[in-house]
Scaffold this motif. Structure first.
Motif, mmCIF file in Angstrom:
data_model
loop_
_atom_site.group_PDB
_atom_site.id
_atom_site.type_symbol
_atom_site.label_atom_id
_atom_site.label_comp_id
_atom_site.label_asym_id
_atom_site.label_seq_id
_atom_site.Cartn_x
_atom_site.Cartn_y
_atom_site.Cartn_z
ATOM 1 N N UNK A 180 0.828 -1.216 0.000
ATOM 2 C CA UNK A 180 0.000 0.000 0.000
ATOM 3 C C UNK A 180 0.860 1.263 0.000
ATOM 4 N N UNK A 181 2.050 1.163 0.628
ATOM 5 C CA UNK A 181 2.885 2.354 0.794
ATOM 6 C C UNK A 181 3.986 2.485 -0.251
ATOM 7 N N UNK A 182 4.196 1.445 -1.063
ATOM 8 C CA UNK A 182 5.283 1.494 -2.050
ATOM 9 C C UNK A 182 4.888 2.412 -3.205
ATOM 10 N N UNK A 183 5.872 3.092 -3.822
ATOM 11 C CA UNK A 183 5.552 3.937 -4.989
ATOM 12 C C UNK A 183 4.874 3.112 -6.089
ATOM 13 N N UNK A 184 3.914 3.704 -6.766
ATOM 14 C CA UNK A 184 3.208 3.016 -7.852
ATOM 15 C C UNK A 184 2.169 2.025 -7.341
ATOM 16 N N UNK A 185 1.832 2.123 -6.054
ATOM 17 C CA UNK A 185 0.895 1.191 -5.415
ATOM 18 C C UNK A 185 -0.420 1.048 -6.196
ATOM 19 N N UNK A 186 -0.956 -0.165 -6.204
ATOM 20 C CA UNK A 186 -2.251 -0.415 -6.852
ATOM 21 C C UNK A 186 -3.420 0.025 -5.973
ATOM 22 N N UNK A 187 -3.094 0.411 -4.730
ATOM 23 C CA UNK A 187 -4.150 0.713 -3.767
ATOM 24 C C UNK A 187 -4.539 2.190 -3.831
ATOM 25 N N UNK A 188 -5.839 2.449 -3.840
ATOM 26 C CA UNK A 188 -6.334 3.825 -3.920
ATOM 27 C C UNK A 188 -5.842 4.646 -2.730
ATOM 28 N N UNK A 189 -5.684 3.996 -1.594
ATOM 29 C CA UNK A 189 -5.214 4.665 -0.376
ATOM 30 C C UNK A 189 -4.740 3.564 0.580
ATOM 31 N N UNK A 198 -9.620 -0.725 -3.674
ATOM 32 C CA UNK A 198 -10.567 0.384 -3.831
ATOM 33 C C UNK A 198 -10.561 1.326 -2.630
ATOM 34 N N UNK A 199 -9.823 0.983 -1.595
ATOM 35 C CA UNK A 199 -9.759 1.852 -0.422
ATOM 36 C C UNK A 199 -11.083 1.903 0.329
ATOM 37 N N UNK A 200 -11.374 3.075 0.900
ATOM 38 C CA UNK A 200 -12.541 3.183 1.794
ATOM 39 C C UNK A 200 -13.825 3.645 1.096
ATOM 40 N N UNK A 201 -13.770 3.822 -0.238
ATOM 41 C CA UNK A 201 -14.948 4.369 -0.921
ATOM 42 C C UNK A 201 -16.156 3.421 -0.921
#
Ligand code: GAL
Length: 416
Positions: free
Chosen positions: A31-40, A377-380
């Motif tokens: 989640x924290x790496x550059x280019x992460x696939x995670x929205x947040x 998709x994160x928290x949306x």
């Protein structure tokens, strides 16, 4: 609609999606790496690690009789072979609270996230993972087995063929259709996990034949380990199953997909006590595979078609495994809670009809108890029966929570 008195009425969560601060896990690093696939990033999530007692009291007060949650491998074994007594004690407290509030616990031992260190070996393609996973399961059940009536080894063990079907991925793991946003995320994520890109095989992104075999072996090794230390715990797995609806000419391909996503798992399930069925929608199949949603389809926040009718045919088909079934997940991401109530009613009507026809279904767990971290998709997307203000961590039950809780509560009164 008549449900057996013993039917479990629950909600489900997963550690990484609600606990917060899961820093020893592979997902946290990704989640924290550059280019992460995670929205947040997941961050504090719903702070359920701290607030679990309040959450369980709330769910019991609404009427529920069961709670499905996951134990986090990365917390219990933060370094290879190093077990945290503190983490195990935490989950002992969660189990004690479930029993105190009259919620039958169903524990999942792996729900997508793994310890960071597993990625140094090759993650879910590493031939030693089944043994490592079984050692963790043994450590947990040896300590906590007495308070665990139901245990799911791996959540959505068929994610490999499922995602292959959805994304169009070949047997050697190479994307052939849509890919997961390119591969740019791999190198920085591997660096963050002190591994190499080829060894970075997190559970959710491993589609290879080798990975699929590792998952099956991990389940069998875990079952054996659990039986040895906690023979009274009932053991199962969960599979994500869609209602495949072949268009003319596509029956063969739909059958092949069902075989890959369901039938090919059955040998590994021989000796299980139950099967967890997770369903969110249907999939219309054409001669090239899964078709796009119909133009007039009502889409939910997670991008699935609104189609609660899917659960009933999936349960009837899953019954061919010859195991008692639990609906371990079924739900909808929506900002319109009336649609959630309607979704649940339609889904439960289907469960009731299947039960009336003799399908052995032992419980229904709505996904999810809380609005939570929906992976990439994160928290949306809002799947929860209970809204969470992530600034204050204040919980507010929605109408759907009272609605399903009242259905559950009628049965709670009968039982007590
Ligand atoms: C499932 C998964 C859950 C949840 C749900 C909603 O595949 O097990 O963790 O995210 O989907 O999309």
């Amino acid at each position: 609609m008549t449900f057996p008195d013993t039917f479990l009425w629950g909600t489900a969560t997963a550690a990484h999606q609600v606990e917060g601060g899961n820093t020893a896990s592979d997902f946290w690093a990704m989640e924290h790496a550059p280019g992460s696939l995670f929205a947040e990033p997941s961050g504090d999530a719903c702070d359920h690690y701290r607030l679990f007692r309040d959450d369980l009291a709330l769910l019991a007060g609404l009427g529920f009789t069961a709670y499905r949650f996951s134990i986090e491998w990365a917390r219990v074994e933060p370094e290879d072979g190093v077990f945290s007594r503190a983490a195990i004690a935490h989950y002992r407290d969660v189990l004690a609270a479930c029993h105190e509030f009259g919620l039958t616990p169903m524990v999942t031992l792996h729900h997508f996230t793994s310890p960071r260190w597993l990625m140094r070996y090759g993650g879910w393609e590493y031939a030693g993972t089944p043994e490592r996973f079984a050692a963790y399961c043994r450590a947990v059940l040896a300590e906590l087995g007495d308070s665990v009536p139901y245990v799911c080894t791996i959540n959505e063990a068929n994610i490999g063929p499922l995602l292959r079907g959805m994304l169009g991925i070949s047997g050697d793991g190479a994307p052939v259709g849509i890919d997961l946003g390119g591969q740019d995320w791999r190198r920085p994520a591997a660096e963050a996990l002190a591994t190499t890109p080829d060894k970075l095989n997190p559970f959710l992104f491993t589609f290879s034949d080798a990975g699929i075999a590792v998952v099956k072996q991990a389940h069998m090794a875990a079952r054996e380990a659990i039986r040895a230390v906690s023979p009274a715990s009932q053991v199962g797995i969960t599979l994500s199953l869609q209602d495949f609806q072949p268009l003319p000419g596509a029956t063969e391909i739909a059958d092949r997909m069902w075989a890959e996503q369901f039938e090919e798992y059955l040998p590994a399930l021989q000796g299980d006590d139950f099967l967890g069925v997770q369903n969110y929608c249907r999939a219309r199949i054409g001669t090239e595979g899964i078709l796009p949603q119909p133009a007039d389809a009502e889409l939910t926040q997670a991008g699935y078609e609104y189609y609660p009718q899917a659960l009933e045919p999936v349960l009837r088909r899953a019954a061919t495994a010859g195991l008692p079934l639990f609906v371990t997940e079924n739900g909808i991401a929506t900002a319109d809670d009336d649609r959630r109530v309607a979704f649940i009613e339609t889904a439960l009507d289907g469960v009731g009809r299947a039960l009336a026809d003799g399908v052995d279904i032992r419980g229904y767990f709505y996904w999810s108890a809380l609005d939570n971290f929906e992976w990439m998709l994160g928290y949306t997307p809002r799947f929860g029966l209970i809204a969470v203000d992530r600034e204050t961590q204040r919980r507010t039950p929605k109408n759907s929570a009272y609605h399903l809780g009242a259905v559950a509560g009628r049965h709670r009164r009968i039982r007590s």
